[in-house]
Scaffold this motif. Structure first.
Motif, short mmCIF file in Angstrom:
data_model
loop_
_atom_site.label_atom_id
_atom_site.label_comp_id
_atom_site.label_asym_id
_atom_site.label_seq_id
_atom_site.Cartn_x
_atom_site.Cartn_y
_atom_site.Cartn_z
N GLN A 423 6.28 -27.79 25.48
CA GLN A 423 6.47 -28.80 26.39
C GLN A 423 7.91 -29.54 26.46
O GLN A 423 8.58 -29.57 27.75
N ASP A 424 8.71 -29.46 25.42
CA ASP A 424 10.27 -30.03 25.50
C ASP A 424 11.01 -28.67 25.18
O ASP A 424 11.78 -28.47 24.48
N PHE A 425 10.64 -27.52 26.19
CA PHE A 425 11.23 -26.36 26.43
C PHE A 425 12.97 -26.56 26.66
O PHE A 425 13.46 -27.55 27.19
N ALA A 426 13.55 -25.56 26.18
CA ALA A 426 15.06 -25.57 26.31
C ALA A 426 15.61 -25.17 27.38
O ALA A 426 14.85 -24.19 28.09
N ARG A 427 16.42 -25.87 27.98
CA ARG A 427 17.22 -25.31 29.13
C ARG A 427 18.22 -24.74 28.65
O ARG A 427 19.26 -25.24 28.91
N VAL A 428 18.39 -23.45 28.77
CA VAL A 428 19.31 -22.63 28.47
C VAL A 428 20.37 -22.19 29.47
O VAL A 428 19.82 -21.24 30.16
N GLN A 486 11.66 -25.19 37.98
CA GLN A 486 12.19 -23.94 37.79
C GLN A 486 12.52 -23.59 36.86
O GLN A 486 12.44 -22.70 36.05
N TRP A 487 13.22 -24.59 35.94
CA TRP A 487 13.54 -24.52 34.52
C TRP A 487 12.30 -24.01 33.50
O TRP A 487 12.53 -23.14 32.65
N GLN A 488 11.18 -24.70 33.90
CA GLN A 488 9.98 -24.12 33.01
C GLN A 488 9.56 -22.92 33.40
O GLN A 488 9.02 -22.16 32.45
N ASN A 489 9.67 -22.46 34.55
CA ASN A 489 9.32 -21.15 34.97
C ASN A 489 10.10 -20.09 34.29
O ASN A 489 9.63 -19.35 33.73
N ALA A 511 3.49 -28.92 32.77
CA ALA A 511 3.80 -30.31 32.90
C ALA A 511 4.62 -30.72 33.99
O ALA A 511 4.82 -31.79 34.54
N ALA A 512 5.79 -29.73 34.55
CA ALA A 512 6.81 -30.20 35.28
C ALA A 512 6.78 -29.44 36.48
O ALA A 512 7.69 -29.38 37.33
N LEU A 513 5.39 -28.90 36.97
CA LEU A 513 5.17 -27.90 38.23
C LEU A 513 4.45 -28.66 39.18
O LEU A 513 3.64 -29.68 38.74
N GLN A 519 -0.62 -23.38 39.95
CA GLN A 519 -1.81 -22.60 40.06
C GLN A 519 -1.27 -20.98 39.88
O GLN A 519 -1.71 -20.17 39.17
N ARG A 520 0.22 -20.61 40.17
CA ARG A 520 0.89 -19.49 39.95
C ARG A 520 0.96 -19.33 38.74
O ARG A 520 0.72 -18.11 37.91
N LEU A 521 1.31 -20.43 37.68
CA LEU A 521 1.51 -20.15 36.21
C LEU A 521 0.22 -19.75 35.69
O LEU A 521 0.27 -19.09 34.72
N VAL A 522 -0.91 -20.70 36.13
CA VAL A 522 -2.24 -20.47 35.65
C VAL A 522 -2.67 -18.97 35.77
O VAL A 522 -3.32 -18.32 34.64
N ASP A 523 -2.51 -18.35 36.90
CA ASP A 523 -2.63 -17.01 37.30
C ASP A 523 -1.98 -16.22 36.29
O ASP A 523 -2.55 -15.33 35.82
N ALA A 524 -0.86 -16.40 36.05
CA ALA A 524 0.21 -15.65 35.12
C ALA A 524 -0.50 -15.64 33.87
O ALA A 524 -0.26 -14.54 33.12
N TYR A 525 -0.74 -16.87 33.54
CA TYR A 525 -1.26 -17.22 32.08
C TYR A 525 -2.58 -16.28 31.90
O TYR A 525 -2.68 -15.87 30.75
#
Length: 594
Positions: A423-428, A486-489, A511-513, A519-525
């Motif tokens: 959830q606290d993903f890195a923004r690289v 977008q960062w989360q994607n 969380a940030a979408l 829905q796109r992420l759920v499908d990809a998941y």
């Protein structure tokens, strides 16, 4: 004095190894400058004697010596600075790199969550900034020691009794050391206060927090909190500074009285005909220089003494971490992972606290399954994810992978088979290629591998808008600013750089979408989970508060206050009418009412 010797020996050894040319040039020029100072006094004394005696030729020669010595005294230190300033910068960079290694040392995050460890690291950051100045101070201290020695020798030629002046310099050294030790103790005691002050400053000035602070009118509140902390710090340091000043002043007074006595002694010797006018001038000049030299030396000794305390903290942490990881686990993952993951009577308590986050958890996550963790905030979901990823060690119990205790497996082996998006993903903030590619270092420069990960993550138009070489983030002049979603994607794509994980972790991946991106992420998941299960028999574990996504999992685990209160399929848990059914009903009602 032992601390000073320890600090200088270690620092100067490091600087010598970093750049011998700059070290030799800087130290050599400082040494010549140190010699020039007493030589100037000798030349002035002989010049006066020759003028009184009417020896023009000799006076001219000594005038030239005085001119050369004065030039060296004024200029050599500046030229030396050009060398040792850069050397000090290199030393600071070296310590910063070492500090980063220490912060990231070890295979677990136990220390990173320990407030006491955070205080130690914060103090070390301040210590590292001192190292740069201490390199310069150490070289200057060596030159000053040479000056003091030469000054004492020259004074002894006038009268051995003048050496007593140097002996009186011990008083300011001893009292100065005691003053520095007291100041250092208070500084260490206030480390948590200074860390809180800096945290408030970051909060008040960070662009990420400015919106909420301004909308909520929180500026005055934050300033008041910071002011209270500053008041606490200033009060403690004010008392310490007063004690420090009094001790230092006492030492200087002792030396000042001795200096006055030396000058009066020189005049008495001249009146008795036992010293020339030039020697009186020499004595006055050298006594003045000795006072200045000792004052500077005491100041530098204090700086080195402070740095020595920081360096000992640095060395102590290095030794502590080295001892902890002297015999790291070196076992291999079993070839057969068909048993999946098991938690056997696992309990976890964060370092520095007494709160039990996970309490005697027994759980089996079968190979090839997708598992959803459900529970209220603070139930222990994210902690459980970090335990199965090997980022934490259980306080008690075991985590088994394919029947093998994870504590016996070399951490790198398990991490090679683990992919995670937290959830606290890195923004690289690197190029798109490296921001995603860093998810699998072996392919970090492979454009086809990154493109495949972006396709699997289904990041929408973002992949079409950006080229691999495009720079991301506002930290660069030409960087592309991205939204949180977008960062989360991109974080999800980075996770999918590992296409053969035995464990795939997604902690609040949407969380940030917005709804479409979610829905796109759920499908990809779903596609990824099915692929992981089919190809490598991997386990997918995810956390989400959206129950519509939870029902897609093969198995649902419900946590409450660190315990597993129920588990099963969506249908089984609804039929059971327990905690999961309550959560489902609450969220379903929120979507259907109104």
């Amino acid at each position: 004095m032992r601390d000073v010797v320890f600090c200088l020996r270690r620092l100067l050894t490091i600087t010598w190894r970093l750049d011998r040319r700059r070290f030799a040039a800087g130290a050599g020029l400082l040494l010549l400058g140190a010699i020039a100072t007493p030589l100037l006094a000798i030349g002035a004394g002989r010049l006066v004697d020759d003028v009184v005696a009417g020896d023009v030729a000799s006076a001219s020669g000594w005038a030239l010596v005085v001119a050369v010595a004065l030039t060296g005294d004024l200029m050599l230190g500046h030229f030396a600075h050009l060398y040792y300033f850069e050397l000090a910068e290199e030393t600071e960079q070296r310590f910063n790199r070492d500090l980063l290694r220490l912060v990231n040392a070890g295979d677990h995050l136990d220390r990173a969550d320990d407030p006491a460890f955070a205080d130690r690291i914060d103090l070390l950051r301040q210590d590292v900034m001192q190292m740069r100045a201490t390199v310069q101070t150490g070289l200057q201290l060596g030159a000053t020691a040479v000056q003091v020695l030469l000054t004492a020798v020259v004074l002894a030629t006038v009268s051995p009794w003048l050496l007593v002046l140097a002996a009186f310099a011990v008083a300011p050294v001893v009292l100065g050391r005691r003053a520095e030790a007291g100041l250092q103790e208070v500084r260490e005691a206030q480390s948590s206060t200074t860390r809180s002050i800096r945290a408030l400053r970051r909060l008040a000035t960070s662009p990420a927090s400015q919106k909420e602070i301004r909308l909520n009118g929180g500026t005055d509140f934050l300033l008041a909190r910071q002011g209270a902390l500053l008041g606490t710090y200033d009060e403690a340091m004010g008392r310490a500074d007063t004690r420090y000043a009094l001790l230092r002043a006492a030492g200087q007074i002792v030396f000042g009285l001795a200096y006055v006595g030396a000058v009066l002694g020189a005049f008495w010797l001249a009146r008795e005909g036992r010293a020339s006018v030039g020697q009186v001038v020499l004595t006055i000049t050298l006594a003045t220089q000795l006072s200045t030299q000792m004052s500077a030396g005491i100041e530098m000794l204090g700086s080195v003494h402070r740095a020595a305390a920081g360096l000992r903290r640095f060395v102590g942490l290095e030794a502590e971490l080295a001892a902890e990881h002297a015999t790291p686990p070196d076992g291999l993952l079993p070839a057969d992972l068909s048993d999946g993951l098991r938690l056997e009577d696992v309990t976890f308590v964060y370092p520095g606290t007494e709160r039990t986050v996970l309490d005697h958890v027994d759980l089996h996550l079968p190979a090839g399954s997708s598992v959803a963790l459900v529970g209220e905030n603070g139930a222990g979901k994210s902690t459980l994810l970090k335990l199965v990823a090997g980022l934490y060690r259980p306080t008690a119990g075991r985590v088994l992978v394919g029947g093998t205790d994870l504590a016996t497996v070399e951490p790198a082996r398990w991490r090679e088979r683990t992919a995670a998006l937290y959830q606290d993903f890195a923004r690289v903030e690197l190029t798109l290629q490296h921001s995603v590619g860093i998810g699998r270092l072996a392919d970090v420069d492979d454009e086809s591998a990154v493109a495949a990960a972006l396709r699997r993550a289904d990041v929408g138009e973002l992949a079409d808008e950006l080229a691999p070489a495009d720079v991301l983030g506002t930290g660069y002049a030409d960087g592309r600013d991205l939204s949180g979603g977008q960062w989360q994607n991109l974080g999800f794509a980075r996770t999918l750089m590992r296409d053969d994980p035995a464990l795939l972790i997604l902690d609040e991946p949407a969380a940030a979408l917005d709804a479409l991106a979610e829905q796109r992420l759920v499908d990809a998941y779903q596609a990824t989970a099915a692929e992981v299960a089919t190809t490598v028999g991997g386990v997918t574990v995810f956390v989400t508060h959206r129950m519509s996504t939870v029902r897609l999992a093969d198995r649902i685990v419900v946590l409450d206050a660190g315990r597993v209160v129920e588990h099963g399929t969506h249908a089984e848990l609804l039929a059971a009418g327990g905690r999961y059914a309550q959560l489902w009903a609450l969220q379903f009602r929120a979507y259907t009412e109104g």
